[in-house]
Design an enzyme around this catalytic site. Structure first.
Site, mmCIF file in Angstrom:
data_model
loop_
_atom_site.group_PDB
_atom_site.id
_atom_site.type_symbol
_atom_site.label_atom_id
_atom_site.label_comp_id
_atom_site.label_asym_id
_atom_site.label_seq_id
_atom_site.Cartn_x
_atom_site.Cartn_y
_atom_site.Cartn_z
ATOM 1 N N ASP A 43 0.839 -1.204 0.000
ATOM 2 C CA ASP A 43 0.000 0.000 0.000
ATOM 3 C C ASP A 43 0.872 1.252 0.000
ATOM 4 O O ASP A 43 0.363 2.378 -0.099
ATOM 5 C CB ASP A 43 -1.000 -0.004 1.169
ATOM 6 N N SER A 44 2.200 1.067 0.039
ATOM 7 C CA SER A 44 3.119 2.189 -0.204
ATOM 8 C C SER A 44 2.863 2.794 -1.579
ATOM 9 O O SER A 44 3.303 3.912 -1.857
ATOM 10 C CB SER A 44 4.574 1.728 -0.085
ATOM 11 N N ASP A 83 -1.150 -6.089 -0.416
ATOM 12 C CA ASP A 83 -1.535 -5.493 0.868
ATOM 13 C C ASP A 83 -3.041 -5.288 0.969
ATOM 14 O O ASP A 83 -3.665 -4.770 0.036
ATOM 15 C CB ASP A 83 -0.875 -4.112 1.004
ATOM 16 N N LYS A 112 -1.211 -9.483 2.631
ATOM 17 C CA LYS A 112 -0.512 -9.044 3.842
ATOM 18 C C LYS A 112 -1.427 -8.091 4.597
ATOM 19 O O LYS A 112 -2.122 -7.287 3.972
ATOM 20 C CB LYS A 112 0.800 -8.327 3.493
ATOM 21 N N GLU A 114 -1.567 -5.610 8.347
ATOM 22 C CA GLU A 114 -0.763 -5.035 9.422
ATOM 23 C C GLU A 114 -1.367 -5.319 10.793
ATOM 24 O O GLU A 114 -2.571 -5.186 10.981
ATOM 25 C CB GLU A 114 -0.654 -3.518 9.227
ATOM 26 N N GLU A 181 9.149 -4.243 10.487
ATOM 27 C CA GLU A 181 9.568 -2.948 9.928
ATOM 28 C C GLU A 181 10.080 -2.015 11.024
ATOM 29 O O GLU A 181 9.407 -1.791 12.044
ATOM 30 C CB GLU A 181 8.376 -2.308 9.190
#
Ligand code: KIV
Length: 267
Positions: A43-44, A83, A112, A114, A181
């Protein structure tokens, strides 16, 4: 071809995994010709491609569109982790499963998400539905406001213990791998040793089982973002500027296009 089994095998053989983010088909075609183990449609993309200041700008349609583009470029063989964007897994089970389904149908091999707090049973549900899940702890950018900014996590005994606990909980939920991270390298190392699934570090030192970098960072495309944990393997910002200035100068001097770069009546 990288499969889920490759992640487990790499951990047991002590072989490091090299992952990279990717957002578009052209770059994916280039990656497909390399030995990169897997691609993360992170999602960056909200920041690197769409110009947002954080990843909260990403939503499910954005992630689906970029995942599909990467799949088209990568071909059928490459392993894609996509993501789940901001809050898409926090709106109830059916919204979560719709988002997962859309990403998988767009070409992802895994998703993925978070964090773990409040998500344990959802992660288990996704895993038991046959969809591989990668976890993500430490600096989880979707929590940037709760974390008070993009800063190193896991400093001090309480934070260390919490991250250890989160990692083990995620492993118990069935994640096949875990991104760590921006945490101190010793902590990432000790979490890595405590887990049977591979850890993938970013800003977490070399003891992780693999690494991931944001492709625009490692290619040196963004002069405004040069954090300590990024190694720049190229300086493409410089290359792009130089190419654009050369092009503009050629146009102004009527040196572009040449005869060979244009069409005659019959050539
Ligand atoms: O969105 C992303 O690119 C990521 C990586 C930095 C791990 O989550």
């Amino acid at each position: 071809m990288t499969t889920l089994r490759r992640f487990a095998e790499a951990k047991s053989l002590g072989q490091k995994l090299a992952l990279i983010t990717c957002y578009d088909a052209l770059m994916a075609r280039l990656i497909a010709k390399t030995s990169i183990d897997a691609v993360l449609v992170g999602d960056s993309v909200a920041m690197t491609v769409h110009g947002f200041t954080d990843t909260l700008g990403a939503d499910v349609p954005m992630m689906v569109s970029h995942t599909a583009a990467v799949r088209r470029g990568l071909g059928s063989g490459g392993f894609i982790v996509a993501d789940l964007p901001f809050l898409s897994h926090r709106r109830g089970r059916s919204a979560l499963m719709r988002a997962v389904e859309r990403l998988m149908r767009a070409g992802a091999n895994a998703i993925k998400l978070e964090g773990v707090h409040g998500s344990d049973s959802d992660i288990q549900y996704v895993v038991r539905s046959g969809v591989p899940v990668m976890g993500h702890i430490g600096l989880t950018p979707q929590h940037v406001h709760a974390l008070g900014g993009f800063c190193v996590q896991g400093r001090g005994p309480v934070a260390e213990a919490s991250l250890h606990d989160q990692a083990l909980r995620l492993q118990d939920c069935g994640v096949f791998s875990l991104v760590i991270e921006c945490v101190p390298r010793d902590l990432a190392g000790s979490i890595t040793r405590a887990l049977t699934v591979p850890t993938i570090g970013i800003g977490a030192g070399s003891a992780c089982d693999g690494q991931v970098l944001v492709i625009t960072d490692m290619l040196g495309l963004d002069k405004n973002f040069e954090p300590r944990f990024v190694r720049r393997y190229a300086d493409h910002a410089q290359g792009v500027s130089a190419a654009l200035e050369a092009y503009a100068a050629d146009v102004r001097a009527a040196a572009f296009p040449s005869t060979d770069e244009s069409f005659g009546a019959d050539t």
